[in-house]
Enzyme design. Structure first.
Site, PDB file in Angstrom:
ATOM      1  N   ALA A  21       0.400  -4.631  -5.418  1.00 32.28           N
ATOM      2  CA  ALA A  21      -0.338  -5.264  -3.817  1.00 32.28           C
ATOM      3  C   ALA A  21       1.449  -6.724  -4.662  1.00 32.28           C
ATOM      4  CB  ALA A  21      -1.298  -5.838  -3.176  1.00 32.28           C
ATOM      5  N   ASN A  28      -5.941  -7.753  -8.976  1.00 32.17           N
ATOM      6  CA  ASN A  28      -5.686  -6.981  -9.767  1.00 32.17           C
ATOM      7  C   ASN A  28      -4.073  -6.706 -10.293  1.00 32.17           C
ATOM      8  OD1 ASN A  28      -7.766  -4.307 -10.244  1.00 32.17           O
ATOM      9  ND2 ASN A  28      -7.505  -3.675  -7.937  1.00 32.17           N
ATOM     10  N   HIS A  66      -0.394 -13.065  -1.922  1.00 32.28           N
ATOM     11  CA  HIS A  66       0.404 -13.523  -3.249  1.00 32.28           C
ATOM     12  C   HIS A  66       1.143 -14.721  -3.190  1.00 32.28           C
ATOM     13  CE1 HIS A  66      -3.573 -11.180  -3.921  1.00 32.28           C
ATOM     14  NE2 HIS A  66      -2.788 -10.651  -2.930  1.00 32.28           N
TER      15      HIS A  66
END
Length: 271
Positions: A124, A192, A222
């Site tokens: 991601a 992750n 993010h």
């Protein structure tokens, strides 16, 4: 089967694994899905009933006996069982639970001994190629700030250990600040991305992580900042959470599929 085809086995048929399995069954040049493993075998068989070429449903350890590439998309609790079996047989091991790899870096040495390869997909995240390139030279700092809807963080061991009830959060709240190694242990289902960033760059101890529970966002966000001699990087990605599991984004299985394509593609873009 064509000589260049690679066989694929998938551990886990949840939000990531089932989407990936469907894409492979639809047809990807050079790849063939041959086996899957899931905790509920009866449910797995029902999920695969409409496939053109339903793969075998096997035990976790048996995936490596049937497939050239073993994709881990299972709960972190079974990560080591899947990884060890794949590495012992010299397979290509592709983990989705990258955070579970950080405290088990001895697996890299085992892979070197057996001839296996561990390939971490972008997941991601974005910009890993740029981070890897920058890390070939001096890097001053790498930070990642993750913002998720509170429900996307629910159940994290760090939150339970510190008595943080994300359901009660009504304003943006920083729930963690530390390095990527500690983040991966405290939020195994959520960071992750931070683990992949750490492996691509300057390592888990030097990679700084902030995690925010933010009721004002609807996407998993993010933001990466890199200060390096070669470049200054600032990158932000907003991922749509998976309907099946809000802890992961819809882009994650697509990223693994792109990574798998890269194993057999005649033209490969990016390092």
């Amino acid at each position: 089967m064509a000589e260049r085809d690679l066989t694929v086995g998938i551990a886990g048929l949840g939000a990531i694994g089932l989407h990936l399995a469907r894409a492979l069954d639809a047809g990807v040049e050079g790849l063939r899905l041959v086996a899957v493993a899931a905790r509920d075998r009866a449910k797995a068989e029902r999920s695969l009933a409409g496939f053109r070429q339903p793969p075998a449903v096997v035990g976790l350890g048996e995936l490596a006996e049937r497939a050239d590439v073993v994709v881990e998309a299972a709960p972190a609790a079974v990560f080591e069982e899947v990884a060890r079996a794949a590495i012992a047989r010299g397979r290509i091991f592709m983990p989705a639970s990258v955070g579970a790899l950080l405290p088990r870096m001895r697996l890299v040495e085992e892979a070197r001994r057996t001839g296996a390869r561990i390939i971490v997909p972008t997941g991601a995240l974005l910009g890993l190629d740029a981070v890897r390139a920058a890390a070939e030279g001096p890097v001053e700092s790498v930070t990642i700030e993750t913002r998720k809807p509170p429900r996307g963080l629910a159940g994290a061991p760090y939150l339970e250990r510190h008595g943080i009830d994300v359901a009660a959060i009504t304003a943006p709240t920083r729930v963690f600040q530390g390095n990527a190694f500690d983040a991966a242990q405290g939020f195994p289902a959520n960071v992750n991305v931070a683990a992949a960033l750490a492996l691509a760059g300057i390592g888990p101890e030097r990679t700084r992580v902030e995690i925010w529970a933010d009721p004002g966002v609807t996407r998993n966000m993010h933001t990466i900042r890199v200060e390096a001699e070669a470049a200054r990087l600032t990158m932000t990605i907003e991922n749509v959470p998976s309907e099946e599991n809000p802890r992961t984004g819809r882009i994650t299985p697509l990223s693994i599929l792109a990574c798998l394509r890269g194993l057999t593609s005649t033209l490969r873009v990016g390092s």
